[in-house]
Design a protein around this motif. Sequence first.
Motif, PDB file in Angstrom:
ATOM      1  N   ARG A   1      -1.330  -1.441 -10.723  1.00 16.45           N
ATOM      2  CA  ARG A   1      -2.334  -1.256 -11.774  1.00 16.45           C
ATOM      3  C   ARG A   1      -3.719  -1.807 -11.425  1.00 16.45           C
ATOM      4  NH1 ARG A   1       0.118   1.218 -15.768  1.00 16.45           N
ATOM      5  NH2 ARG A   1       2.167   0.574 -16.402  1.00 16.45           N
ATOM      6  N   ASP A   2      -3.827  -2.572 -10.357  1.00 14.81           N
ATOM      7  CA  ASP A   2      -5.138  -3.115 -10.018  1.00 14.81           C
ATOM      8  C   ASP A   2      -6.077  -2.053  -9.449  1.00 14.81           C
ATOM      9  OD1 ASP A   2      -3.625  -2.868  -7.725  1.00 14.81           O
ATOM     10  OD2 ASP A   2      -4.496  -4.620  -6.762  1.00 14.81           O
ATOM     11  N   VAL A   3      -5.568  -0.872  -9.157  1.00  9.45           N
ATOM     12  CA  VAL A   3      -6.384   0.233  -8.658  1.00  9.45           C
ATOM     13  C   VAL A   3      -6.513   1.262  -9.763  1.00  9.45           C
ATOM     14  CG1 VAL A   3      -6.546   2.074  -6.963  1.00  9.45           C
ATOM     15  CG2 VAL A   3      -5.577  -0.130  -6.308  1.00  9.45           C
ATOM     16  N   ASP A   4      -7.731   1.514 -10.195  1.00  9.34           N
ATOM     17  CA  ASP A   4      -7.980   2.527 -11.216  1.00  9.34           C
ATOM     18  C   ASP A   4      -8.257   3.850 -10.519  1.00  9.34           C
ATOM     19  OD1 ASP A   4      -8.806   4.192 -13.231  1.00  9.34           O
ATOM     20  OD2 ASP A   4     -10.337   2.844 -14.017  1.00  9.34           O
ATOM     21  N   PRO A   5      -7.330   4.834 -10.593  1.00  8.70           N
ATOM     22  CA  PRO A   5      -7.512   6.079  -9.859  1.00  8.70           C
ATOM     23  C   PRO A   5      -8.743   6.862 -10.297  1.00  8.70           C
ATOM     24  CG  PRO A   5      -5.669   6.270 -11.351  1.00  8.70           C
ATOM     25  CD  PRO A   5      -6.115   4.836 -11.385  1.00  8.70           C
TER      26      PRO A   5
ATOM     27  N   VAL B   1      -8.264   4.458   2.169  1.00  7.38           N
ATOM     28  CA  VAL B   1      -6.816   4.675   2.120  1.00  7.38           C
ATOM     29  C   VAL B   1      -6.145   3.453   1.498  1.00  7.38           C
ATOM     30  CG1 VAL B   1      -4.742   4.966   3.537  1.00  7.38           C
ATOM     31  CG2 VAL B   1      -6.818   6.241   4.089  1.00  7.38           C
ATOM     32  N   PRO B   2      -5.330   3.654   0.453  1.00 11.04           N
ATOM     33  CA  PRO B   2      -4.621   2.517  -0.144  1.00 11.04           C
ATOM     34  C   PRO B   2      -3.681   1.862   0.874  1.00 11.04           C
ATOM     35  CG  PRO B   2      -4.508   4.443  -1.575  1.00 11.04           C
ATOM     36  CD  PRO B   2      -5.073   4.903  -0.264  1.00 11.04           C
ATOM     37  N   PRO B   3      -3.483   0.560   0.784  1.00 12.54           N
ATOM     38  CA  PRO B   3      -2.638  -0.131   1.772  1.00 12.54           C
ATOM     39  C   PRO B   3      -1.192   0.367   1.769  1.00 12.54           C
ATOM     40  CG  PRO B   3      -3.270  -1.614  -0.023  1.00 12.54           C
ATOM     41  CD  PRO B   3      -4.047  -0.357  -0.199  1.00 12.54           C
ATOM     42  N   GLU B   4      -0.709   0.876   0.654  1.00 14.09           N
ATOM     43  CA  GLU B   4       0.667   1.371   0.571  1.00 14.09           C
ATOM     44  C   GLU B   4       0.884   2.637   1.399  1.00 14.09           C
ATOM     45  OE1 GLU B   4      -0.354  -0.445  -3.478  1.00 14.09           O
ATOM     46  OE2 GLU B   4      -1.339   0.882  -2.048  1.00 14.09           O
ATOM     47  N   SER B   5      -0.179   3.348   1.683  1.00 15.60           N
ATOM     48  CA  SER B   5      -0.062   4.646   2.349  1.00 15.60           C
ATOM     49  C   SER B   5       0.628   4.571   3.707  1.00 15.60           C
ATOM     50  CB  SER B   5      -1.431   5.300   2.502  1.00 15.60           C
ATOM     51  OG  SER B   5      -1.964   5.622   1.240  1.00 15.60           O
ATOM     52  N   ALA B   6       0.362   3.533   4.481  1.00 11.72           N
ATOM     53  CA  ALA B   6       0.974   3.411   5.805  1.00 11.72           C
ATOM     54  C   ALA B   6       2.495   3.303   5.702  1.00 11.72           C
ATOM     55  CB  ALA B   6       0.402   2.210   6.552  1.00 11.72           C
ATOM     56  N   GLY B   7       2.977   2.518   4.759  1.00  8.38           N
ATOM     57  CA  GLY B   7       4.423   2.384   4.571  1.00  8.38           C
ATOM     58  C   GLY B   7       5.055   3.672   4.079  1.00  8.38           C
TER      59      GLY B   7
ATOM     60  N   ARG C   1      -2.258  11.039  -0.516  1.00  3.27           N
ATOM     61  CA  ARG C   1      -3.394  11.495   0.302  1.00  3.27           C
ATOM     62  C   ARG C   1      -3.593  10.563   1.491  1.00  3.27           C
ATOM     63  NH1 ARG C   1      -8.481   9.829  -1.453  1.00  3.27           N
ATOM     64  NH2 ARG C   1      -7.974  10.567  -3.533  1.00  3.27           N
ATOM     65  N   GLY C   2      -3.526   9.257   1.250  1.00  2.00           N
ATOM     66  CA  GLY C   2      -3.698   8.290   2.337  1.00  2.00           C
ATOM     67  C   GLY C   2      -2.608   8.382   3.387  1.00  2.00           C
ATOM     68  N   ALA C   3      -1.386   8.694   2.975  1.00  2.00           N
ATOM     69  CA  ALA C   3      -0.287   8.856   3.928  1.00  2.00           C
ATOM     70  C   ALA C   3      -0.425  10.161   4.704  1.00  2.00           C
ATOM     71  CB  ALA C   3       1.055   8.819   3.189  1.00  2.00           C
TER      72      ALA C   3
END
Length: 165
Positions: free
Chosen positions: A154-158, A109-115, A99-101
């Motif tokens: 795992r540090d993010v609980d969806p 937006v999770p930081p991984e989304s940009a990559g 979703r963030g991407a």
Amino acid sequence: MLQARGRAPSIDSGMHFVTRERVHVDRIATAWAIRRFIDPDATFEFVKRTRDASAVEGIPFDIRGAELGHRNGGCTFENLLEKYELRDPTLLRMGMIVRGADLPREDGVPPESAGVAAVFDGIRDMATTDDERLRLGATVCESLYAYCGSGAARDVDPTDQPRPT
């Protein structure tokens, strides 16, 4: 509740799906999830943006008005998980990143989304056909799924992450 590795019950094999051409983040991830968790024999047809997709035989996704599309703040991938009751926390984490991407201007937006968006941009621009985009994107999705199931994500609980409204 279905486990991520299982298939949805009473789903016919060889389902046919229809979406817009030049697939990108959300449509690639959704097609991957369909083949990985719902119907490994699913086929996909890609139509021009200007074509009336309702005239095409198949299950539409990520097309205006389709049941499988952006709804309630979620992207198509997340709504596919909901529709087919795929409640695996790994897939839910992956959905947040997808979703963030796909919707990078949303809050949270999770930081991984940009990559992830950058990699899918490269696939969209490099591949010459949508089938090739799905094939290349499937490798990215498998990798993202593995990452989301690892300790790194795992540090993010969806379940604690609200969808934008």
